[in-house]
Write a protein that holds these residues in place. Structure first.
Motif, short mmCIF file in Angstrom:
data_model
loop_
_atom_site.label_atom_id
_atom_site.label_comp_id
_atom_site.label_asym_id
_atom_site.label_seq_id
_atom_site.Cartn_x
_atom_site.Cartn_y
_atom_site.Cartn_z
N CYS A 1 5.19 0.27 -3.61
CA CYS A 1 5.70 1.36 -2.78
C CYS A 1 5.58 2.70 -3.50
N TYR A 2 5.95 2.71 -4.78
CA TYR A 2 5.87 3.93 -5.57
C TYR A 2 4.43 4.41 -5.71
N GLU A 3 3.51 3.49 -6.05
CA GLU A 3 2.11 3.86 -6.23
C GLU A 3 1.52 4.43 -4.95
N ALA B 1 7.22 -2.49 8.03
CA ALA B 1 7.14 -2.67 6.58
C ALA B 1 6.57 -1.43 5.91
N PHE B 2 5.59 -0.78 6.57
CA PHE B 2 5.01 0.45 6.02
C PHE B 2 6.05 1.56 5.94
N VAL B 3 6.81 1.76 7.02
CA VAL B 3 7.83 2.82 7.04
C VAL B 3 8.88 2.56 5.95
N ALA B 4 9.33 1.32 5.85
CA ALA B 4 10.32 0.98 4.82
C ALA B 4 9.74 1.24 3.43
N GLY B 5 8.50 0.80 3.20
CA GLY B 5 7.87 1.00 1.91
C GLY B 5 7.66 2.46 1.58
N LEU B 6 7.30 3.25 2.59
CA LEU B 6 7.06 4.68 2.36
C LEU B 6 8.37 5.39 1.98
N MET C 1 -5.88 -19.38 3.10
CA MET C 1 -5.70 -18.84 4.45
C MET C 1 -4.37 -18.09 4.56
N LYS C 2 -3.30 -18.63 3.95
CA LYS C 2 -2.01 -17.95 4.00
C LYS C 2 -2.04 -16.64 3.24
N SER C 3 -2.92 -16.56 2.23
CA SER C 3 -3.02 -15.35 1.41
C SER C 3 -4.04 -14.37 1.97
N ALA C 4 -4.64 -14.67 3.12
CA ALA C 4 -5.75 -13.86 3.63
C ALA C 4 -5.35 -12.39 3.79
N GLY C 5 -4.14 -12.14 4.28
CA GLY C 5 -3.71 -10.76 4.45
C GLY C 5 -3.69 -9.99 3.14
N LEU C 6 -3.17 -10.62 2.09
CA LEU C 6 -3.13 -9.96 0.78
C LEU C 6 -4.52 -9.80 0.19
N VAL C 7 -5.42 -10.75 0.48
CA VAL C 7 -6.80 -10.64 0.00
C VAL C 7 -7.45 -9.41 0.61
N ILE C 8 -7.24 -9.21 1.91
CA ILE C 8 -7.79 -8.03 2.59
C ILE C 8 -7.19 -6.76 1.99
N ASP C 9 -5.88 -6.78 1.76
CA ASP C 9 -5.23 -5.62 1.15
C ASP C 9 -5.83 -5.32 -0.22
N ASP C 10 -6.02 -6.36 -1.03
CA ASP C 10 -6.58 -6.21 -2.37
C ASP C 10 -7.97 -5.59 -2.29
N ALA C 11 -8.80 -6.09 -1.35
CA ALA C 11 -10.16 -5.56 -1.20
C ALA C 11 -10.14 -4.12 -0.72
N ALA C 12 -9.14 -3.75 0.08
CA ALA C 12 -9.05 -2.38 0.56
C ALA C 12 -8.51 -1.44 -0.51
N VAL C 13 -7.62 -1.94 -1.35
CA VAL C 13 -7.00 -1.10 -2.38
C VAL C 13 -8.00 -0.75 -3.48
N GLY D 1 -6.45 1.44 1.83
CA GLY D 1 -5.91 0.80 0.63
C GLY D 1 -4.54 1.32 0.26
N THR D 2 -4.37 2.65 0.35
CA THR D 2 -3.06 3.23 0.05
C THR D 2 -2.01 2.74 1.05
N ALA D 3 -2.38 2.74 2.33
CA ALA D 3 -1.45 2.24 3.35
C ALA D 3 -1.13 0.77 3.12
N ALA D 4 -2.13 0.00 2.70
CA ALA D 4 -1.91 -1.43 2.45
C ALA D 4 -0.94 -1.66 1.30
N MET D 5 -1.04 -0.84 0.25
CA MET D 5 -0.10 -0.96 -0.86
C MET D 5 1.34 -0.77 -0.38
N ILE D 6 1.54 0.27 0.43
CA ILE D 6 2.89 0.57 0.92
C ILE D 6 3.37 -0.52 1.86
#
Length: 327
Positions: free
Chosen positions: A106-108, A296-301, A35-47, A241-246
């Motif tokens: 962030c680079y990718e 977090a997105f702006v910082a990563g970008l 459950m705590k990893s749910a956000g990253l799981v969604i990001d992984d599925a989107a990426v 997916g790209t936005a999620a990576m950043i």
């Protein structure tokens, strides 16, 4: 003799209760970690689907299978023993290692945006670091390797989150929960990705079925809708997916800086979250989350765009040298 047998049975029952309690603890901790990893799981599925877009339909499932195997190898052969070893001997190294992964994400992600905004400059950058490939098989291998590298970073964060909810004194519970969470999340993510990328084939099969009944006509219409809608959905998913990576990369770096004693960016983001929640009290939770994600997105970008010239001009010769040594 009967007394000894009863005592033995009592001991067996006690051991069974302890084992059952341990299994229950493991299941509970695995569920909490998931459950705590749910956000990253969604990001992984989107990426992941963006690594499959553009290939022939018959290559989609084989590519996903390769990425799945690489993901399991990442989690079970490298990250699981690495996480256990670091938690035992050098827990302070976990944050710097995760931050290195954050820089990579962030680079990718920024590189993908750079390719869309400045295609000519992007081609020069690809040539500098050896990314451009025209051979279909080599391009597929390159995409799979890139997906597995990205998965490694996301998986490392998932394993770190999992490790944070497991009692540090119980080594074997840590190992079992990490294995369960890693394996379960892998099959959930890549099973979902397989369904997404093959949905248009399912839609085509439904659209070609004979429509002799109302149900048949309904399934035909649904199939045609899938066929028409999936290309746009996959494109949207690639953008997400790209936005999620950043976003994930920026979040890792902000949290890592706070852990290392540089709390400024995290405090600034927290203040923005509080302001957003006060401005929209009816949607306080959503406003705070969106503000955090956007920050977090702006910082990563910004970090990702700053890294592109570094990789092109400073690190490209090192990268080419390494490729020549291990080719």
């Amino acid at each position: 003799m009967s007394t000894g047998l009863i005592a033995l049975l009592d001991d067996v029952a006690a051991i069974a209760k302890v084992a059952a309690a341990s299994i229950d603890d493991i299941t509970t901790q695995a569920a909490q970690a998931g459950m705590k990893s749910a956000g990253l799981v969604i990001d992984d599925a989107a990426v992941t689907p963006r690594y499959v877009v553009g290939f022939a339909a018959e290559r989609e499932l084989p590519i996903i299978a390769k990425i799945t195997k690489g993901s399991l190898r990442n989690k079970l052969l490298f990250l699981l023993p690495g996480a256990l070893l670091l938690s035992l001997v050098a827990p302070g190294l976990i944050t710097p290692i995760l931050m290195m992964g954050g820089f990579y994400l962030c680079y990718e992600g920024a590189e993908k945006i750079y390719e869309k905004l400045f295609p000519e400059k992007a081609h020069k950058h690809e040539a500098a670091v050896g990314l451009k490939e025209s051979d279909p098989q080599k391009l597929e291998d390159q995409k799979v390797n890139s997906a597995i590298k990205t998965d490694f970073i996301l998986s490392a964060e998932i394993m770190a989150i999992t490790l944070s909810v497991i009692p540090s004194e119980d080594f074997w519970t840590q190992a079992i929960v990490l294995a369960l969470v890693g394996t379960g999340i892998t099959f959930v993510v890549y099973g979902g990705v397989a369904i997404i990328v093959k949905a248009d084939d399912v839609g085509l099969a439904l659209a070609n079925r004979p429509a002799t009944t109302a149900l048949g006509r309904l399934s035909q219409a649904f199939g045609r809708g899938l066929v028409r809608g999936m290309p746009g959905f996959l494109t949207l998913l690639a953008v997400v997916g790209t936005a999620a990576m950043i976003w994930v990369g920026g979040g890792i770096l902000i949290h890592g800086l706070e852990t290392l004693g540089v709390p400024g960016p995290a405090h600034l983001l927290h203040e923005a979250e509080v302001m957003a929640s006060h401005a929209l009290p009816m949607f306080a939770g959503a406003a705070a989350w969106l503000t955090s994600a956007f920050g977090a997105f702006v910082a990563g970008l910004l970090i990702g765009f700053a890294l592109i010239p570094c990789v092109s001009f400073a690190l490209a010769p090192v990268w080419r040298r390494l490729k020549s040594l291990f080719a």
